[in-house]
Design an enzyme around this catalytic site. Structure first.
Site, mmCIF file in Angstrom:
data_model
loop_
_atom_site.group_PDB
_atom_site.id
_atom_site.type_symbol
_atom_site.label_atom_id
_atom_site.label_comp_id
_atom_site.label_asym_id
_atom_site.label_seq_id
_atom_site.Cartn_x
_atom_site.Cartn_y
_atom_site.Cartn_z
ATOM 1 N N ASP A 188 -4.450 -12.833 3.554
ATOM 2 C CA ASP A 188 -5.627 -12.381 4.289
ATOM 3 C C ASP A 188 -6.929 -12.724 3.576
ATOM 4 O OD1 ASP A 188 -4.675 -10.596 2.401
ATOM 5 O OD2 ASP A 188 -4.796 -8.820 3.680
ATOM 6 N N HIS A 194 -6.297 -7.255 -0.392
ATOM 7 C CA HIS A 194 -6.492 -5.826 -0.659
ATOM 8 C C HIS A 194 -5.728 -5.413 -1.914
ATOM 9 C CE1 HIS A 194 -6.972 -6.413 3.731
ATOM 10 N NE2 HIS A 194 -8.000 -5.592 3.552
ATOM 11 N N HIS A 232 0.819 -1.225 0.000
ATOM 12 C CA HIS A 232 0.000 0.000 0.000
ATOM 13 C C HIS A 232 0.850 1.272 0.000
ATOM 14 C CE1 HIS A 232 -3.503 -2.410 0.485
ATOM 15 N NE2 HIS A 232 -3.199 -2.823 1.693
ATOM 16 N N ASP A 289 -2.776 -10.585 -2.431
ATOM 17 C CA ASP A 289 -3.264 -10.128 -1.129
ATOM 18 C C ASP A 289 -4.736 -9.738 -1.302
ATOM 19 O OD1 ASP A 289 -2.099 -8.803 1.665
ATOM 20 O OD2 ASP A 289 -3.812 -7.697 0.864
HETATM 21 ZN ZN LIG Z 1 -4.206 -7.210 2.727
#
Ligand SMILES: [Zn+2]
Length: 334
Positions: free
Chosen positions: A249, A164, A121, A162
């Site tokens: 995740d 996200h 991120h 991931d």
């Molecule tokens: Zn994540």
């Protein structure tokens, strides 16, 4: 098959002051899972990179800010803490990535940078695009791998699975037409980006591939998208090295998302990449995903067995994949 793990206990020195999902226990769980699977071997301790290496992917001002805040304990934003051990841990994370890249170029096979703090991120100046926070990330380990490979060999491809969206990686590589970045993630959650129509900046169109998966997607949905979008692009691009931004995740019950992946998806993904040299960089994963998903992915890759998994994706997944093929059909054949 050559295989190794880049790991140092210095990664544990990035610590929250109280409960936080991104904590040193994550790596302990990952190590336990790898040990149980008989994969805790060839462990190599990486060195820290010099500070100037951070500037290959980040602005000097942002690097200074992280260093400054880490003199005591502080927050970059409500999600993302910086502790006195953070800067050193982050420089060692880059060191692990650097070593993994060097080894993969020499030896082929799979090298895992088992690192904290995570990175996908983190954009050039911190928060990427319009993300509300840095989402527990400090410096972008995967983008650094891409930049290193770009300097050393022709073709790097990043796959980020991931749960996200890897918005920081996307921002850093946005205008870079030499690096393909494919990102599968849960739709409409943090960081609020990663839609089908985000395909790369001017001159780099088609090199950024976003696969925003429906809520509650499971193995069938992910394997379907993997077969229909990820594998055809990998086969056409023919990368020298694949960088995997490996977050776990999305594993059912890991805690932060609604995804319901199991060992089946991660093992399958691993098997399909067995022909390519892999630099695997740890991103998220907060509990069971690290213990089960990570070893499943590694074992899948090392087994080299091509699994045939019949899949029954949801109607929403079929629609998502169809839209992506329509948008990206100008650059890739599906
Ligand atoms: Zn994540």
């Amino acid at each position: 098959m050559k295989f190794g793990i880049l790991y140092t206990p210095i990664s544990l020195e990035h610590r929250p002051d109280g409960y936080h999902p991104e904590n040193p226990g994550r790596l302990k769980r990952a190590v336990e899972g790898l040990k149980k699977a008989g994969l805790w071997k060839n462990v190599i301790e990486p060195e820290a990179v010099q500070e100037k290496e951070l500037l290959r992917v980040h602005d000097g001002e942002y690097v200074e800010l992280v260093k400054e805040l880490g003199r005591s304990f502080d927050y970059l934003d409500p999600d993302t803490y910086v502790s006195p051990g953070t800067f050193n841990a982050a420089r060692h994370a880059f060191g692990a990535v650097k070593k993994a890249v060097e080894l993969v170029l020499d030896e082929k096979g799979l090298y895992l940078a088992l690192v904290r703090p995570p990175g996908h991120h983190a954009g050039r100046k911190g928060r990427a695009f319009n993300a509300p926070t840095l989402g527990f990330c400090i410096f972008n380990n995967a983008a650094y791998a891409a930049k290193l490979l770009e300097g050393l060999t022709g073709k790097a491809l990043v796959i980020d699975f991931d749960a996200h969206h890897g918005n920081g990686t996307q921002e850093i590589l946005w205008n870079d037409s030499d690096v393909v970045h494919i990102d599968l993630h849960e739709r409409d959650i943090y960081p609020g980006s990663g839609y089908e129509y985000e395909i790369g900046g001017k001159g780099a169109e088609g090199t950024k591939v976003n696969i925003p998966m429906p809520h509650y997607s499971g193995d069938d949905d992910y394997i379907y998208a993997w077969n229909e979008v990820v594998l055809p692009i990998v086969a056409q691009f023919k990368p020298d090295v694949i960088i995997v931004s490996a977050g776990f995740d999305g594993f059912h019950g890991d805690g932060l998302t609604t995804l319901r992946l199991s060992e089946v998806f991660y093992a399958y993904a691993g098997t399909t990449l067995a022909r390519y040299p892999l630099t695997v960089v740890l991103e998220g994963g907060y509990s069971v995903g690290l213990e089960k998903g990570l070893p499943a992915f590694m074992a899948g890759y090392l087994s080299k067995e091509r699994l045939e998994v019949p899949v029954h994706p949801s109607f929403e997944t079929l629609n998502t994949v169809e839209r992506i093929k329509e948008i990206l059909g100008e650059w890739w054949e599906f």
